[in-house]
Structures are given as C-alpha cells and as structure tokens.
Design an enzyme around this catalytic site. Sequence first.
Site, mmCIF file in Angstrom:
data_model
loop_
_atom_site.group_PDB
_atom_site.id
_atom_site.type_symbol
_atom_site.label_atom_id
_atom_site.label_comp_id
_atom_site.label_asym_id
_atom_site.label_seq_id
_atom_site.Cartn_x
_atom_site.Cartn_y
_atom_site.Cartn_z
ATOM 1 N N CYS A 1 -7.971 -12.252 -13.086
ATOM 2 C CA CYS A 1 -7.910 -11.200 -12.060
ATOM 3 C C CYS A 1 -9.210 -11.148 -11.249
ATOM 4 O O CYS A 1 -10.290 -10.961 -11.799
ATOM 5 C CB CYS A 1 -7.643 -9.848 -12.723
ATOM 6 S SG CYS A 1 -7.762 -8.456 -11.597
ATOM 7 N N CYS B 1 -11.167 -7.862 -11.670
ATOM 8 C CA CYS B 1 -11.838 -7.811 -12.982
ATOM 9 C C CYS B 1 -13.113 -8.643 -12.944
ATOM 10 O O CYS B 1 -14.137 -8.243 -13.510
ATOM 11 C CB CYS B 1 -10.914 -8.315 -14.086
ATOM 12 S SG CYS B 1 -9.683 -7.104 -14.637
ATOM 13 N N ASP C 1 -14.741 -3.941 1.103
ATOM 14 C CA ASP C 1 -13.637 -4.874 1.338
ATOM 15 C C ASP C 1 -14.161 -6.071 2.133
ATOM 16 O O ASP C 1 -14.925 -5.919 3.085
ATOM 17 C CB ASP C 1 -12.506 -4.174 2.105
ATOM 18 C CG ASP C 1 -11.201 -4.947 2.055
ATOM 19 O OD1 ASP C 1 -10.252 -4.456 1.427
ATOM 20 O OD2 ASP C 1 -11.136 -6.057 2.651
ATOM 21 N N HIS D 1 -8.053 -2.766 -16.426
ATOM 22 C CA HIS D 1 -7.063 -3.506 -15.643
ATOM 23 C C HIS D 1 -5.709 -2.820 -15.743
ATOM 24 O O HIS D 1 -5.033 -2.890 -16.760
ATOM 25 C CB HIS D 1 -6.953 -4.963 -16.105
ATOM 26 C CG HIS D 1 -5.953 -5.735 -15.287
ATOM 27 N ND1 HIS D 1 -6.301 -6.420 -14.139
ATOM 28 C CD2 HIS D 1 -4.611 -5.883 -15.419
ATOM 29 C CE1 HIS D 1 -5.209 -6.966 -13.615
ATOM 30 N NE2 HIS D 1 -4.172 -6.654 -14.379
ATOM 31 N N ASN E 1 -1.776 0.887 -1.458
ATOM 32 C CA ASN E 1 -0.615 0.035 -1.224
ATOM 33 C C ASN E 1 0.035 -0.190 -2.583
ATOM 34 O O ASN E 1 -0.654 -0.501 -3.560
ATOM 35 C CB ASN E 1 -1.041 -1.296 -0.602
ATOM 36 C CG ASN E 1 -1.573 -1.124 0.808
ATOM 37 O OD1 ASN E 1 -1.090 -0.281 1.553
ATOM 38 N ND2 ASN E 1 -2.574 -1.898 1.180
ATOM 39 N N GLY F 1 2.638 -3.769 0.624
ATOM 40 C CA GLY F 1 1.438 -4.429 1.144
ATOM 41 C C GLY F 1 0.366 -4.701 0.109
ATOM 42 O O GLY F 1 -0.739 -5.117 0.459
ATOM 43 N N HIS G 1 -4.508 -5.484 -9.193
ATOM 44 C CA HIS G 1 -5.395 -4.603 -9.969
ATOM 45 C C HIS G 1 -5.495 -3.333 -9.136
ATOM 46 O O HIS G 1 -5.985 -3.378 -7.996
ATOM 47 C CB HIS G 1 -6.766 -5.278 -10.174
ATOM 48 C CG HIS G 1 -7.735 -4.478 -11.005
ATOM 49 N ND1 HIS G 1 -8.390 -5.016 -12.100
ATOM 50 C CD2 HIS G 1 -8.171 -3.203 -10.892
ATOM 51 C CE1 HIS G 1 -9.190 -4.088 -12.633
ATOM 52 N NE2 HIS G 1 -9.075 -2.980 -11.903
ATOM 53 N N HIS H 1 -6.083 -0.376 -6.910
ATOM 54 C CA HIS H 1 -7.259 -0.072 -6.079
ATOM 55 C C HIS H 1 -6.867 0.940 -5.021
ATOM 56 O O HIS H 1 -5.745 0.944 -4.523
ATOM 57 C CB HIS H 1 -7.830 -1.334 -5.432
ATOM 58 C CG HIS H 1 -6.812 -2.169 -4.718
ATOM 59 N ND1 HIS H 1 -5.959 -3.026 -5.381
ATOM 60 C CD2 HIS H 1 -6.495 -2.260 -3.403
ATOM 61 C CE1 HIS H 1 -5.166 -3.611 -4.499
ATOM 62 N NE2 HIS H 1 -5.470 -3.158 -3.288
ATOM 63 N N HIS I 1 -8.019 2.298 -1.259
ATOM 64 C CA HIS I 1 -8.806 1.987 -0.073
ATOM 65 C C HIS I 1 -9.445 3.281 0.442
ATOM 66 O O HIS I 1 -8.740 4.285 0.619
ATOM 67 C CB HIS I 1 -7.924 1.427 1.041
ATOM 68 C CG HIS I 1 -7.257 0.119 0.720
ATOM 69 N ND1 HIS I 1 -7.675 -1.091 1.229
ATOM 70 C CD2 HIS I 1 -6.187 -0.171 -0.068
ATOM 71 C CE1 HIS I 1 -6.895 -2.061 0.780
ATOM 72 N NE2 HIS I 1 -5.978 -1.528 -0.005
HETATM 73 P P1 5GP Z 1 -4.122 -4.649 -0.950
HETATM 74 O O1 5GP Z 1 -3.449 -5.282 0.228
HETATM 75 O O2 5GP Z 1 -3.794 -5.376 -2.241
HETATM 76 O O3 5GP Z 1 -3.927 -3.168 -1.039
HETATM 77 O O4 5GP Z 1 -5.680 -4.802 -0.694
HETATM 78 C C1 5GP Z 1 -6.439 -5.874 -1.147
HETATM 79 C C2 5GP Z 1 -7.725 -5.855 -0.386
HETATM 80 O O5 5GP Z 1 -8.638 -6.722 -1.055
HETATM 81 C C3 5GP Z 1 -7.590 -6.386 1.052
HETATM 82 O O6 5GP Z 1 -7.988 -5.361 1.959
HETATM 83 C C4 5GP Z 1 -8.529 -7.596 1.087
HETATM 84 O O7 5GP Z 1 -9.248 -7.691 2.297
HETATM 85 C C5 5GP Z 1 -9.444 -7.352 -0.099
HETATM 86 N N1 5GP Z 1 -9.954 -8.553 -0.734
HETATM 87 C C6 5GP Z 1 -9.267 -9.697 -1.021
HETATM 88 N N2 5GP Z 1 -10.056 -10.583 -1.647
HETATM 89 C C7 5GP Z 1 -11.287 -9.997 -1.764
HETATM 90 C C8 5GP Z 1 -12.528 -10.426 -2.327
HETATM 91 O O8 5GP Z 1 -12.674 -11.536 -2.859
HETATM 92 N N3 5GP Z 1 -13.577 -9.546 -2.267
HETATM 93 C C9 5GP Z 1 -13.453 -8.316 -1.693
HETATM 94 N N4 5GP Z 1 -14.539 -7.536 -1.677
HETATM 95 N N5 5GP Z 1 -12.287 -7.871 -1.154
HETATM 96 C C10 5GP Z 1 -11.228 -8.706 -1.191
HETATM 97 ZN ZN ZN Z 2 -8.042 -6.784 -13.120
#
Ligand code: 5GP
Ligand code: ZN
Length: 103
Positions: free
Chosen positions: A4, A7, A30, A46, A83, A89, A94, A96, A98
């Site tokens: 992950c 993680c 992000d 996790h 999301n 989306g 994991h 999270h 925003h």
């Molecule tokens: P989701 O679409 O799953 O709600 O959001 C995932 C977020 O993780 C996206 O906004 C994407 O830009 C961010 N993200 C993806 N890979 C990485 C990474 O390696 N490091 C960081 N800091 N953010 C990431």
């Molecule tokens: Zn995780």
Amino acid sequence: MESCLFCKIINKELPGDIVFEDGNVVAFKDIHPKAAVHILIVPKEHIESISSENSENVIGGLILAAKNIIKRDNARGCKLLFNIGRDGGQVIDHLHMHLLCQS
Ligand code: 5GP
Ligand code: ZN
C-alpha cells in the site's frame, strides 16, 4: 499492508511531504494538488475506505487533524472530501480525507 502506497508514506518508506502527524493520523500534501492547499489526511491503521467495517473509529481523528491544520495554518475556504470506492473516484485503497483550501 506491504503493497500500500499510503502505508509506505506513513512508515517513511517512501517520501511524503508530511504536514501533520499524531498518534493515529498522518497528513501529507497531495502530489497532484487540485486547490492552493490540498492535503490528504489518513489513519495510520490500514482501512480501505469509508465503507469498510470500523471506519467510524478513525473518522473523528481525521476531522480533528483537519481542524488542527486549518487553525494552525489559518487556512481559508476549505472543503473536506471522501471519495468512496472506484465509482466515487477513489483510486488509493487506504482510507483518506481530502482537505482542500483556497489559501
Ligand atoms: P482518491 O482519488 O483515491 O480519493 O485520491 C488519491 C489522491 O492521492 C489523489 O488526489 C492523488 O493525486 C494522490 N496521490 C497519488 N499518488 C500519490 C503519491 O505518491 N503521493 C502523494 N502525496 N499523493 C498521491
Ligand atoms: Zn495502507
């Protein structure tokens, strides 16, 4: 969870621009910001998504972290967003939250 991405950031095995950490939560910028301030707030445990069993045990800690960051940084014009699942989306499995702010 060995594979992950979040993680690995939490465990400092991969770089992350960490802006806040407490016993239960890590927050980092992000990598593809969609607002002037775009921070991801994640539980250290996790858990896959809001829909997962027991997610309610960690959500309060995520919101408390957001409150602390907003106050500390005097952030303005903020939104909190989850999301949930692929159709919602979510691309990282994991949980999270925003934190998006205009400044
Ligand atoms: P989701 O679409 O799953 O709600 O959001 C995932 C977020 O993780 C996206 O906004 C994407 O830009 C961010 N993200 C993806 N890979 C990485 C990474 O390696 N490091 C960081 N800091 N953010 C990431
Ligand atoms: Zn995780």
